[in-house]
Design an enzyme around this catalytic site. Structure first.
Site, PDB file in Angstrom:
ATOM      1  N   THR A 141      12.659   6.652  -1.579  1.00 22.29           N
ATOM      2  CA  THR A 141      11.459   6.367  -1.793  1.00 22.29           C
ATOM      3  C   THR A 141      11.232   4.728  -2.397  1.00 22.29           C
ATOM      4  OG1 THR A 141       9.174   6.307  -2.603  1.00 22.29           O
ATOM      5  CG2 THR A 141      11.502   7.035  -4.342  1.00 22.29           C
ATOM      6  N   ASP A 143       8.321   4.526  -3.443  1.00 22.71           N
ATOM      7  CA  ASP A 143       7.328   4.659  -4.334  1.00 22.71           C
ATOM      8  C   ASP A 143       8.625   4.041  -6.160  1.00 22.71           C
ATOM      9  OD1 ASP A 143       5.854   5.005  -2.967  1.00 22.71           O
ATOM     10  OD2 ASP A 143       5.501   7.207  -3.921  1.00 22.71           O
ATOM     11  N   ARG A 189       1.754   5.865  -5.145  1.00 21.97           N
ATOM     12  CA  ARG A 189       0.697   7.518  -5.249  1.00 21.97           C
ATOM     13  C   ARG A 189       0.488   6.757  -6.867  1.00 21.97           C
ATOM     14  NH1 ARG A 189       3.886  10.848  -2.002  1.00 21.97           N
ATOM     15  NH2 ARG A 189       2.802  11.452  -0.778  1.00 21.97           N
ATOM     16  N   LEU A 299       3.163  -1.441   6.290  1.00 24.24           N
ATOM     17  CA  LEU A 299       3.504  -2.620   6.495  1.00 24.24           C
ATOM     18  C   LEU A 299       4.941  -2.550   5.163  1.00 24.24           C
ATOM     19  CD1 LEU A 299       1.101  -5.543   7.113  1.00 24.24           C
ATOM     20  CD2 LEU A 299       2.751  -4.643   8.321  1.00 24.24           C
ATOM     21  N   GLN A 300       4.276  -2.499   3.966  1.00 24.78           N
ATOM     22  CA  GLN A 300       5.178  -2.500   3.120  1.00 24.78           C
ATOM     23  C   GLN A 300       6.440  -1.674   3.104  1.00 24.78           C
ATOM     24  OE1 GLN A 300       2.977  -1.343  -0.058  1.00 24.78           O
ATOM     25  NE2 GLN A 300       1.632  -0.852   1.334  1.00 24.78           N
TER      26      GLN A 300
END
Ligand code: F6P
Length: 408
Positions: A141, A143, A189, A299-300
């Site tokens: 992930t 994140d 998130r 994009l990231q």
């Protein structure tokens, strides 16, 4: 390993998620699996008997090299939450029936904390029905919010891309002789790891961002506006990074302070989008200055032309380690990374009980956020820096990066 294995990808993609797929595929083959199946759109597709024999789609060493460099989930993804076992055993019976039909010995799921909920439930159900199928989670992930692991594959490459484009945006912001306020909105998130990566933009050749706001602490709009006003008085260009998940004290996301269309996924996650636009509009309206809101958005997580070699290598390794662990009898586990040395940076690979990882969000520790909540500490920068190191060049064809596409 003498029977077949199956692998799926789930949740939001990363630019190196297919390197983990290659890690599973290659290691399973090398260790004697007869067939390596790929679920299409994760467990949701599997329930509709949608899968492929991966050897029909990864046909050469060149395909393997291309797949490692291909962004997004090669097999397609899903955001599908399995019901609680006590509420609906039929879904589980159907999945196990399909797995038995395919003579599956081990099931691998490449995903984040929501996807690990699938591994948790399926491995629990396997115990309940005394099935010998092994279930292993392969972490990914952007994140970086998975518990029990130093970091997650996918994060380093996203952080590298974010820090790089932040440097470019900072240069561009200085082009005119009048003030421009730029607000960058970064994914992640409820965890600020990726937004914190904008701090890596600061260095000899770059002044870095002016402020960074993470979702770990409540966002105070009045204090924010006051600080922006002061910065505008002393600087021509101001660049501020905000997480998509910043919330005000009453718990509302900042983007919810203006009209928006609400989309909520199966795990109850709202689509987070619009914090930067809201803040840029407010600054423009109140201070009469030029503003820009830049959402790095997808994009990231798909910039495979700028991956970190450390990240793409680890992504491959965790896939391979999951296969090795399953073949040695592990089930109900997730592969994790442990940093054993800072300098030189060295990580070892182990496994953890999926019950300690599924559905849990690992946030940035508060001591890694500055006291005024507007920047991050050197420790946080030091933690991220090794993860963005080195590159894996894209395979360029006709001036563009070449990808491997799944054709059905
Ligand atoms: O979970 C990874 C992630 O990229 C988050 O950073 C982001 O909030 C979310 O996925 C977006 O999800 P989707 O692609 O389903 O809109």
């Amino acid at each position: 390993m003498h029977r077949n294995v199956i692998v799926g990808q789930s949740g939001g993609p990363t630019s190196v998620i297919n390197s983990s797929l290659v890690g599973v595929y290659k290691t399973a083959h090398d260790r004697g699996a007869k067939k390596v199946y790929g679920m299409l759109h994760g467990v949701k597709g599997l329930l509709d008997r949608q899968y492929v024999d991966l050897s029909e789609h990864i046909c050469s060493d060149l395909d393997i090299d291309l797949l490692k460099r291909t962004p997004s989930s090669f097999l397609g993804s899903c955001r599908y939450k399995l019901p609680e076992i006590r509420d609906n055993r039929e879904v589980y019976d159907k999945i196990f029936e399909i797995l038995e039909e395919l003579d599956i010995e081990a099931f691998f799921y490449i995903g984040g904390n929501d996807s690990m909920d699938t591994i948790k439930k399926l491995s629990d159900y396997a115990i309940l029905i005394s099935s010998d199928i092994k279930f292993m989670g392969v972490p990914k992930t952007i994140d970086n919010d998975l518990a029990c692991t130093d970091h997650t594959p996918g994060f380093g490459s996203a952080a590298k891309y974010i820090a790089s484009v932040t440097k470019e945006i900072i240069r561009d912001g200085l082009v005119y002789d009048y003030p421009v306020i730029t607000i960058l909105e970064i994914m992640g998130r409820n965890a600020g790891w990726l937004t914190a990566a904008t701090a890596l933009s600061a260095g000899e050749d770059c002044e870095g961002v002016d402020m960074i706001f993470l979702p770990e602490v409540a966002f105070d709009i009045d204090v924010f506006m006051e600080k922006v006003k002061k910065l505008c008085q002393s600087k021509r260009s101001v660049v501020i990074a905000v997480s998509e998940g910043i919330k005000v004290a009453d718990g509302r996301y900042v983007f919810e302070l203006k009209d928006h269309v609400e989309f909520v996924d199966a795990f109850g996650h709202k689509q987070l989008q619009g914090a930067a636009k809201f803040l840029a509009d407010k600054i423009g309206a109140e201070f009469g200055v030029k503003t820009r809101a830049i959402e790095l958005s997808t994009l990231q997580r798909c910039a495979s032309h700028m991956t970190s070699r450390v990240d793409i290598t680890e992504a491959f390794q965790v896939g391979g380690a999951a296969v090795k662990a399953a073949f040695e009898g592990d089930t109900g586990k997730v592969v994790v990374l442990e940093r054993v040395s800072e300098d030189p940076y060295i990580c070892t690979i182990g496994t953890q009980d999926v019950h300690k990882i599924a559905n849990i969000e690992k946030k940035v520790p508060l001591e890694w956020i500055t006291q005024d909540n507007t920047y991050v500490s050197d420790e946080l920068i030091h933690y991220i820096r090794p993860l963005i190191q080195a590159e894996l060049s894209p395979v360029m064809v006709d001036g563009l990066p070449r990808h491997l596409r799944l054709t059905l």
